[in-house]
Motif scaffolding. Structure first.
Motif, PDB file in Angstrom:
ATOM      1  N   ILE A   1       0.837  -1.203   0.000  1.00 46.13           N
ATOM      2  CA  ILE A   1       0.000   0.000   0.000  1.00 46.13           C
ATOM      3  C   ILE A   1       0.872   1.254   0.000  1.00 46.13           C
ATOM      4  CG2 ILE A   1      -1.913   1.167   1.132  1.00 46.13           C
ATOM      5  CD1 ILE A   1      -2.511  -1.693   0.153  1.00 46.13           C
ATOM      6  N   ASP A   2       1.909   1.231   0.824  1.00 44.25           N
ATOM      7  CA  ASP A   2       2.802   2.393   0.904  1.00 44.25           C
ATOM      8  C   ASP A   2       3.524   2.622  -0.427  1.00 44.25           C
ATOM      9  OD1 ASP A   2       2.068   2.764   3.524  1.00 44.25           O
ATOM     10  OD2 ASP A   2       3.779   1.640   4.340  1.00 44.25           O
ATOM     11  N   ALA A   3       3.877   1.545  -1.112  1.00 41.23           N
ATOM     12  CA  ALA A   3       4.537   1.686  -2.411  1.00 41.23           C
ATOM     13  C   ALA A   3       3.614   2.341  -3.424  1.00 41.23           C
ATOM     14  CB  ALA A   3       4.981   0.312  -2.910  1.00 41.23           C
ATOM     15  N   ALA A   4       2.325   1.996  -3.373  1.00 38.76           N
ATOM     16  CA  ALA A   4       1.356   2.623  -4.278  1.00 38.76           C
ATOM     17  C   ALA A   4       1.211   4.104  -3.974  1.00 38.76           C
ATOM     18  CB  ALA A   4       0.005   1.917  -4.156  1.00 38.76           C
ATOM     19  N   ARG A   5       1.195   4.433  -2.692  1.00 41.06           N
ATOM     20  CA  ARG A   5       1.122   5.854  -2.321  1.00 41.06           C
ATOM     21  C   ARG A   5       2.383   6.591  -2.794  1.00 41.06           C
ATOM     22  NH1 ARG A   5      -0.977   3.978   2.991  1.00 41.06           N
ATOM     23  NH2 ARG A   5      -3.236   4.364   2.989  1.00 41.06           N
ATOM     24  N   GLY A   6       3.513   5.920  -2.670  1.00 37.54           N
ATOM     25  CA  GLY A   6       4.765   6.555  -3.067  1.00 37.54           C
ATOM     26  C   GLY A   6       4.849   6.843  -4.554  1.00 37.54           C
ATOM     27  N   THR A   7       4.119   6.106  -5.360  1.00 39.33           N
ATOM     28  CA  THR A   7       4.127   6.328  -6.803  1.00 39.33           C
ATOM     29  C   THR A   7       3.061   7.340  -7.231  1.00 39.33           C
ATOM     30  OG1 THR A   7       2.673   4.410  -7.094  1.00 39.33           O
ATOM     31  CG2 THR A   7       5.044   4.044  -7.320  1.00 39.33           C
ATOM     32  N   GLY A   8       2.388   7.957  -6.256  1.00 37.67           N
ATOM     33  CA  GLY A   8       1.446   9.025  -6.571  1.00 37.67           C
ATOM     34  C   GLY A   8       0.001   8.612  -6.709  1.00 37.67           C
ATOM     35  N   HIS A   9      -0.328   7.362  -6.381  1.00 36.77           N
ATOM     36  CA  HIS A   9      -1.724   6.923  -6.463  1.00 36.77           C
ATOM     37  C   HIS A   9      -2.548   7.577  -5.352  1.00 36.77           C
ATOM     38  CE1 HIS A   9       0.066   3.820  -8.994  1.00 36.77           C
ATOM     39  NE2 HIS A   9      -1.161   3.544  -9.429  1.00 36.77           N
ATOM     40  N   ARG A  10      -3.754   7.978  -5.705  1.00 37.00           N
ATOM     41  CA  ARG A  10      -4.673   8.511  -4.709  1.00 37.00           C
ATOM     42  C   ARG A  10      -5.322   7.360  -3.941  1.00 37.00           C
ATOM     43  NH1 ARG A  10      -7.753  13.403  -8.034  1.00 37.00           N
ATOM     44  NH2 ARG A  10      -5.835  14.598  -8.537  1.00 37.00           N
ATOM     45  N   GLU A  11      -5.968   7.729  -2.821  1.00 39.79           N
ATOM     46  CA  GLU A  11      -6.527   6.692  -1.950  1.00 39.79           C
ATOM     47  C   GLU A  11      -7.601   5.872  -2.659  1.00 39.79           C
ATOM     48  OE1 GLU A  11      -5.217   6.004   1.035  1.00 39.79           O
ATOM     49  OE2 GLU A  11      -3.767   7.547   0.508  1.00 39.79           O
ATOM     50  N   TRP A  12      -8.475   6.529  -3.428  1.00 39.27           N
ATOM     51  CA  TRP A  12      -9.530   5.781  -4.109  1.00 39.27           C
ATOM     52  C   TRP A  12      -8.946   4.866  -5.192  1.00 39.27           C
ATOM     53  CZ3 TRP A  12     -10.388   6.054  -9.335  1.00 39.27           C
ATOM     54  CH2 TRP A  12      -9.848   7.148 -10.024  1.00 39.27           C
ATOM     55  N   GLN A  13      -7.841   5.290  -5.796  1.00 37.26           N
ATOM     56  CA  GLN A  13      -7.185   4.445  -6.788  1.00 37.26           C
ATOM     57  C   GLN A  13      -6.561   3.219  -6.133  1.00 37.26           C
ATOM     58  OE1 GLN A  13      -4.583   7.520  -8.386  1.00 37.26           O
ATOM     59  NE2 GLN A  13      -5.736   7.524 -10.320  1.00 37.26           N
ATOM     60  N   ILE A  14      -5.990   3.415  -4.959  1.00 36.89           N
ATOM     61  CA  ILE A  14      -5.418   2.284  -4.229  1.00 36.89           C
ATOM     62  C   ILE A  14      -6.506   1.279  -3.860  1.00 36.89           C
ATOM     63  CG2 ILE A  14      -4.252   1.609  -2.093  1.00 36.89           C
ATOM     64  CD1 ILE A  14      -2.801   4.295  -2.177  1.00 36.89           C
ATOM     65  N   MET A  15      -7.642   1.796  -3.407  1.00 35.17           N
ATOM     66  CA  MET A  15      -8.738   0.907  -3.013  1.00 35.17           C
ATOM     67  C   MET A  15      -9.283   0.112  -4.194  1.00 35.17           C
ATOM     68  SD  MET A  15     -10.994   2.910  -0.130  1.00 35.17           S
ATOM     69  CE  MET A  15     -10.933   4.565  -0.826  1.00 35.17           C
ATOM     70  N   LEU A  16      -9.519   0.789  -5.320  1.00 37.81           N
ATOM     71  CA  LEU A  16     -10.187   0.142  -6.454  1.00 37.81           C
ATOM     72  C   LEU A  16      -9.231  -0.641  -7.353  1.00 37.81           C
ATOM     73  CD1 LEU A  16     -12.746   2.903  -7.538  1.00 37.81           C
ATOM     74  CD2 LEU A  16     -13.129   0.907  -6.087  1.00 37.81           C
ATOM     75  N   ARG A  17      -8.006  -0.156  -7.506  1.00 37.78           N
ATOM     76  CA  ARG A  17      -7.084  -0.771  -8.458  1.00 37.78           C
ATOM     77  C   ARG A  17      -6.073  -1.711  -7.825  1.00 37.78           C
ATOM     78  NH1 ARG A  17      -5.597   4.529 -12.235  1.00 37.78           N
ATOM     79  NH2 ARG A  17      -7.746   5.003 -12.878  1.00 37.78           N
ATOM     80  N   LEU A  18      -5.926  -1.624  -6.516  1.00 32.68           N
ATOM     81  CA  LEU A  18      -4.945  -2.472  -5.840  1.00 32.68           C
ATOM     82  C   LEU A  18      -5.606  -3.386  -4.807  1.00 32.68           C
ATOM     83  CD1 LEU A  18      -1.956  -3.198  -5.396  1.00 32.68           C
ATOM     84  CD2 LEU A  18      -1.889  -1.399  -3.651  1.00 32.68           C
ATOM     85  N   GLU A  19      -6.226  -2.767  -3.815  1.00 34.26           N
ATOM     86  CA  GLU A  19      -6.774  -3.563  -2.716  1.00 34.26           C
ATOM     87  C   GLU A  19      -7.922  -4.461  -3.159  1.00 34.26           C
ATOM     88  OE1 GLU A  19      -5.774  -0.688   1.127  1.00 34.26           O
ATOM     89  OE2 GLU A  19      -7.643  -0.382  -0.001  1.00 34.26           O
ATOM     90  N   LEU A  20      -8.844  -3.923  -3.932  1.00 32.52           N
ATOM     91  CA  LEU A  20      -9.991  -4.727  -4.360  1.00 32.52           C
ATOM     92  C   LEU A  20      -9.582  -5.930  -5.210  1.00 32.52           C
ATOM     93  CD1 LEU A  20     -13.054  -5.037  -4.278  1.00 32.52           C
ATOM     94  CD2 LEU A  20     -13.193  -3.563  -6.304  1.00 32.52           C
ATOM     95  N   PRO A  21      -8.725  -5.769  -6.227  1.00 30.92           N
ATOM     96  CA  PRO A  21      -8.301  -6.956  -6.994  1.00 30.92           C
ATOM     97  C   PRO A  21      -7.536  -7.972  -6.155  1.00 30.92           C
ATOM     98  CG  PRO A  21      -7.845  -4.949  -8.224  1.00 30.92           C
ATOM     99  CD  PRO A  21      -8.222  -4.518  -6.834  1.00 30.92           C
ATOM    100  N   LEU A  22      -6.631  -7.492  -5.295  1.00 33.66           N
ATOM    101  CA  LEU A  22      -5.843  -8.417  -4.490  1.00 33.66           C
ATOM    102  C   LEU A  22      -6.692  -9.144  -3.446  1.00 33.66           C
ATOM    103  CD1 LEU A  22      -2.550  -6.386  -3.899  1.00 33.66           C
ATOM    104  CD2 LEU A  22      -2.926  -8.290  -5.479  1.00 33.66           C
ATOM    105  N   ALA A  23      -7.736  -8.482  -2.973  1.00 29.18           N
ATOM    106  CA  ALA A  23      -8.617  -9.095  -1.971  1.00 29.18           C
ATOM    107  C   ALA A  23      -9.741  -9.908  -2.603  1.00 29.18           C
ATOM    108  CB  ALA A  23      -9.214  -8.015  -1.073  1.00 29.18           C
TER     109      ALA A  23
END
Length: 240
Positions: free
Chosen positions: A127-149
């Protein structure tokens, strides 16, 4: 005539395989699935977005834990009867809403808990790596957390859906349609001559549940991110 012979004769009746007649197994199966899928869809809309948001911000962990216990404690039949009683008192349609509200209430806890658990178990470094690359919180939720979960979320959906399939059969007591459970209720109403219909209805519900279980396994495999699937298989191999 034995109950086995009665069941075989019941399955052999021509109108049992009609797609248009209410007595047909395909007709009742579609009716059964419509109730179950609609309830699952409503429950997913109500639970997955808030559970995803709460898990992302690491909030309401007690609520997620409590949802498991609530889901285990709710009796399906009692819930159907409760909503039927309330609907009859409020003079609303008692053939649809009592069963649908009971189904939604039963599906909420596993969907909420698994969505929350699927996100909360992800590594914080990812999650921190995604934030470090400039992703917004909603992008992290929908594009990272949701697919991985998604595998964990689908596991909750599978548990919920199988419970819904079983409850729709019970709901035939208060629902004029009732899906495949209609055969069981009608068989009990007939008494001894209906023993074959009761067994046939039970067999149909079990077969439907097994098919749905296999379908969810295929869907889970299809939506699981390729990298996550490879890692899961590697972990399973190393464990064995």
């Amino acid at each position: 005539m034995s109950i086995i012979d009665q069941t075989i004769d019941w399955f052999g009746e021509p109108d049992r395989w009609s797609w248009t007649e209410p007595a047909g197994i395909p007709y009742r199966t579609l009716e059964h699935l419509q109730f179950s899928l609609l309830a699952l869809a409503i429950s997913a809309v109500l639970t997955i977005p808030p559970a995803l948001w709460l898990a992302h911000y690491r909030r309401a962990q007690f609520l997620a834990t409590s949802a498991v216990n609530i889901g285990r404690a709710i009796p399906s039949f009692g819930l159907v009867i409760l909503f039927w009683f309330l609907a009859s008192r409020l003079e609303v349609d008692t053939t649809f809403w009592p069963l649908m509200l009971a189904l939604v209430a039963l599906a909420l806890p596993p969907l909420f808990t698994n969505t929350y658990a699927g996100v909360i178990q992800l590594e914080q470094e990812t999650i921190d790596a995604a934030r470090g690359t400039g992703h917004r919180e909603w992008q992290i939720m929908l594009r990272l957390e949701l697919p991985l979960a998604s595998p964990v979320i689908l596991a909750g959906a599978r548990v919920a859906f199988l419970q819904l399939v079983a409850t729709v059969a019970i709901g035939a007591i208060v629902n004029d349609g009732g899906g495949l459970g209609r055969y069981i209720v009608d068989g009990f109403a007939l008494g001894d001559p209906g023993r074959g219909e009761i067994l046939a209805g039970g067999i149909a519900v079990v077969v439907l549940a097994l098919v749905c279980e296999a379908a969810f396994a295929l869907i889970t495999r299809w939506v699981t991110p390729r990298g996550l699937a490879i890692q899961t298989r590697a972990d399973a191999t190393s464990f064995s």
